[in-house]
Design a protein around this motif. Sequence first.
Motif, PDB file in Angstrom:
ATOM      1  N   ALA A   2       1.008  -0.991   0.075  1.00  0.00           N
ATOM      2  CA  ALA A   2       0.323   0.061   0.091  1.00  0.00           C
ATOM      3  C   ALA A   2       0.586   1.591   0.222  1.00  0.00           C
ATOM      4  N   LYS A   3       0.463   2.132  -0.632  1.00  0.00           N
ATOM      5  CA  LYS A   3       1.124   3.568  -0.553  1.00  0.00           C
ATOM      6  C   LYS A   3       1.585   4.130   0.666  1.00  0.00           C
ATOM      7  N   GLN A   4       1.348   3.710   1.646  1.00  0.00           N
ATOM      8  CA  GLN A   4       1.690   4.546   3.383  1.00  0.00           C
ATOM      9  C   GLN A   4       2.138   3.667   3.555  1.00  0.00           C
ATOM     10  N   ASP A   5       2.622   2.603   2.935  1.00  0.00           N
ATOM     11  CA  ASP A   5       3.517   1.443   3.960  1.00  0.00           C
ATOM     12  C   ASP A   5       4.583   2.017   2.718  1.00  0.00           C
ATOM     13  N   VAL A   6       4.790   2.385   2.019  1.00  0.00           N
ATOM     14  CA  VAL A   6       6.398   2.632   0.913  1.00  0.00           C
ATOM     15  C   VAL A   6       7.004   4.011   2.584  1.00  0.00           C
ATOM     16  N   TYR A   7       7.979   3.101   1.957  1.00  0.00           N
ATOM     17  CA  TYR A   7       9.269   3.996   2.735  1.00  0.00           C
ATOM     18  C   TYR A   7      10.444   4.909   2.372  1.00  0.00           C
ATOM     19  N   ILE A   8      10.485   5.625   2.149  1.00  0.00           N
ATOM     20  CA  ILE A   8      12.027   6.229   1.284  1.00  0.00           C
ATOM     21  C   ILE A   8      13.396   6.157   1.769  1.00  0.00           C
ATOM     22  N   ARG A   9      13.989   5.004   1.141  1.00  0.00           N
ATOM     23  CA  ARG A   9      16.121   4.866   0.995  1.00  0.00           C
ATOM     24  C   ARG A   9      16.410   6.402   1.522  1.00  0.00           C
ATOM     25  N   GLY A 209      10.555  17.707   5.684  1.00  0.00           N
ATOM     26  CA  GLY A 209      10.826  16.315   5.185  1.00  0.00           C
ATOM     27  C   GLY A 209       9.357  15.711   5.772  1.00  0.00           C
ATOM     28  N   LEU A 210       8.634  16.700   5.868  1.00  0.00           N
ATOM     29  CA  LEU A 210       7.458  15.748   7.113  1.00  0.00           C
ATOM     30  C   LEU A 210       5.951  16.482   5.532  1.00  0.00           C
ATOM     31  N   GLY A 211       6.531  17.022   4.797  1.00  0.00           N
ATOM     32  CA  GLY A 211       5.006  17.094   3.498  1.00  0.00           C
ATOM     33  C   GLY A 211       4.833  18.852   3.406  1.00  0.00           C
ATOM     34  N   GLU A 212       5.402  19.555   4.139  1.00  0.00           N
ATOM     35  CA  GLU A 212       5.876  21.379   3.742  1.00  0.00           C
ATOM     36  C   GLU A 212       6.310  21.015   2.725  1.00  0.00           C
ATOM     37  N   GLU A 213       5.543  22.928   2.560  1.00  0.00           N
ATOM     38  CA  GLU A 213       6.099  23.781   0.975  1.00  0.00           C
ATOM     39  C   GLU A 213       7.738  24.488   1.600  1.00  0.00           C
ATOM     40  N   LYS A 214       8.082  24.929   0.653  1.00  0.00           N
ATOM     41  CA  LYS A 214       8.909  25.428   0.388  1.00  0.00           C
ATOM     42  C   LYS A 214       8.288  27.889   1.058  1.00  0.00           C
ATOM     43  N   VAL A 247       9.223   9.489   6.514  1.00  0.00           N
ATOM     44  CA  VAL A 247       9.610  10.451   5.906  1.00  0.00           C
ATOM     45  C   VAL A 247       8.983  10.864   4.485  1.00  0.00           C
ATOM     46  N   GLU A 248       8.323  12.168   4.330  1.00  0.00           N
ATOM     47  CA  GLU A 248       7.804  12.835   3.081  1.00  0.00           C
ATOM     48  C   GLU A 248       8.656  12.962   2.203  1.00  0.00           C
ATOM     49  N   ARG A 249      10.044  13.290   2.912  1.00  0.00           N
ATOM     50  CA  ARG A 249      11.227  13.706   1.623  1.00  0.00           C
ATOM     51  C   ARG A 249      12.421  14.409   2.567  1.00  0.00           C
ATOM     52  N   TYR A 250      13.406  13.763   1.268  1.00  0.00           N
ATOM     53  CA  TYR A 250      14.832  13.967   2.051  1.00  0.00           C
ATOM     54  C   TYR A 250      15.263  15.013   0.988  1.00  0.00           C
ATOM     55  N   TYR A 251      15.754  16.402   1.733  1.00  0.00           N
ATOM     56  CA  TYR A 251      16.496  17.768   1.564  1.00  0.00           C
ATOM     57  C   TYR A 251      17.696  17.235   1.004  1.00  0.00           C
ATOM     58  N   HIS A 252      17.938  18.027   0.184  1.00  0.00           N
ATOM     59  CA  HIS A 252      19.827  17.583  -0.043  1.00  0.00           C
ATOM     60  C   HIS A 252      20.006  18.728   0.447  1.00  0.00           C
ATOM     61  N   PRO A 253      21.728  18.754   0.309  1.00  0.00           N
ATOM     62  CA  PRO A 253      22.732  20.035   1.187  1.00  0.00           C
ATOM     63  C   PRO A 253      22.734  20.801   0.581  1.00  0.00           C
ATOM     64  N   ASP A 254      22.210  20.697  -0.757  1.00  0.00           N
ATOM     65  CA  ASP A 254      21.930  22.945  -1.444  1.00  0.00           C
ATOM     66  C   ASP A 254      21.098  23.105  -1.023  1.00  0.00           C
ATOM     67  N   GLU A 255      19.632  22.410  -0.876  1.00  0.00           N
ATOM     68  CA  GLU A 255      18.935  22.922   0.033  1.00  0.00           C
ATOM     69  C   GLU A 255      18.647  23.869   0.635  1.00  0.00           C
ATOM     70  N   PHE A 256      18.912  22.876   1.627  1.00  0.00           N
ATOM     71  CA  PHE A 256      19.310  23.384   3.482  1.00  0.00           C
ATOM     72  C   PHE A 256      20.453  24.500   3.407  1.00  0.00           C
ATOM     73  N   ALA A 257      21.919  24.303   2.050  1.00  0.00           N
ATOM     74  CA  ALA A 257      22.694  25.587   2.481  1.00  0.00           C
ATOM     75  C   ALA A 257      21.239  27.376   2.038  1.00  0.00           C
ATOM     76  N   GLU A 258      20.700  27.010   0.409  1.00  0.00           N
ATOM     77  CA  GLU A 258      19.515  27.588   0.406  1.00  0.00           C
ATOM     78  C   GLU A 258      18.751  28.161   1.090  1.00  0.00           C
ATOM     79  N   LEU A 259      18.350  27.511   2.459  1.00  0.00           N
ATOM     80  CA  LEU A 259      17.179  27.827   3.530  1.00  0.00           C
ATOM     81  C   LEU A 259      18.072  28.413   3.788  1.00  0.00           C
ATOM     82  N   LYS A 260      19.577  28.128   4.637  1.00  0.00           N
ATOM     83  CA  LYS A 260      20.338  29.384   5.561  1.00  0.00           C
ATOM     84  C   LYS A 260      20.375  30.628   4.442  1.00  0.00           C
ATOM     85  N   GLU A 261      20.617  30.652   3.577  1.00  0.00           N
ATOM     86  CA  GLU A 261      20.855  32.322   3.040  1.00  0.00           C
ATOM     87  C   GLU A 261      20.082  32.886   3.161  1.00  0.00           C
ATOM     88  N   ILE A 262      18.217  32.183   2.767  1.00  0.00           N
ATOM     89  CA  ILE A 262      17.195  32.402   2.838  1.00  0.00           C
ATOM     90  C   ILE A 262      17.037  33.187   4.215  1.00  0.00           C
TER      91      ILE A 262
END
Length: 320
Positions: A2-9, A209-214, A247-262
């Motif tokens: 089932a979709k709810q049982d899928v875990y992202i590596r 990574g909980l389903g939030e939008e930027k 976890v809905e999504r794993y953020y890349h280190p580059d995305e964290f760098a962008e959030l820090k800059e913002i």
Amino acid sequence: MAKQDVYIRKPEWLKTRINTNKSYQGLKKLMRDKKLNTVCEEARCPNIHECWSERKTATFMILGDTCTRGCRFCAVKTGLPNELDWGEPFRVAESVAIMGLKHVVVTAVARDDLNDGGAAVFAETVRAIRRENPGCTIEILPSDMKGDYESLHTLMDSKPDIFNHNIETVRRLTKRVRARAMYDRSLQLLQRVKEIAPKTPTKSSIMVGLGEEKEEIVQAMDDLLAHDVDIMTIGQYLQPTKKHLKVERYYHPDEFAELKEIALNKGFRHCEAGPLVRSSYHADEQVSQASAQRRINYMKGYEEQSDKKIDFTLEAINKN
């Protein structure tokens, strides 16, 4: 499946090796001997060795090991807590001295069973640390204490160097992620700290990574700044067990760098953002200039008295 049982590596940048060397074993034994809890251990923090041994910082969890809330992201056990332990503040202070810490973070389980949310024990812990370790800077990370401002005054009377309270996630996801907590109540708590102690740096953190939008993350930044928060940390949510939110999504280190800059461009005095960043990550760098100077002056005197590095092996801990 089932979709709810899928875990992202987990991506490669999140894979860490647990190092259970003699230093780690010695520190763990010290915590057990003193009947103390640390978030570093409870949350299996990947930064534990860097903080304990290299940076000489640690996060103690007081008021027991049982939380009255059951947040869906947190691995701390939930249930009916034990009676208050008024010997705990001294044992924390003593452990800080043995470990030679230069910065300590004190957090706690939520104690909604207590009228003051545990503020009195919290405050006494801060005072005990300062009595036994005058050069150590102190950050506190309490619950919202159900929004009781008298309890907040009790806590702030102990004069911590940093006040930290996490909003944890964006407004839309708060009810799903946090138990009995309210987004606006947390913001108001942070604002009230500034009213009580204008010069004390305030700090908050969110997990991604909980389903939030930027756009929601950016709005959370604006909300914190509107309530005079100085410091923000942003880290990747990691699911502790299959019973917790996935976890809905794993953020890349580059995305964290962008959030820090913002965040920095928006006006935060300091921001830590990265996959393994946690609320107290590099917390020793975030104290006010006055607090940092007090710590530096004391540590200089401490180092002049002894040129030995603190030994955290089992043999050394047993001597204490």
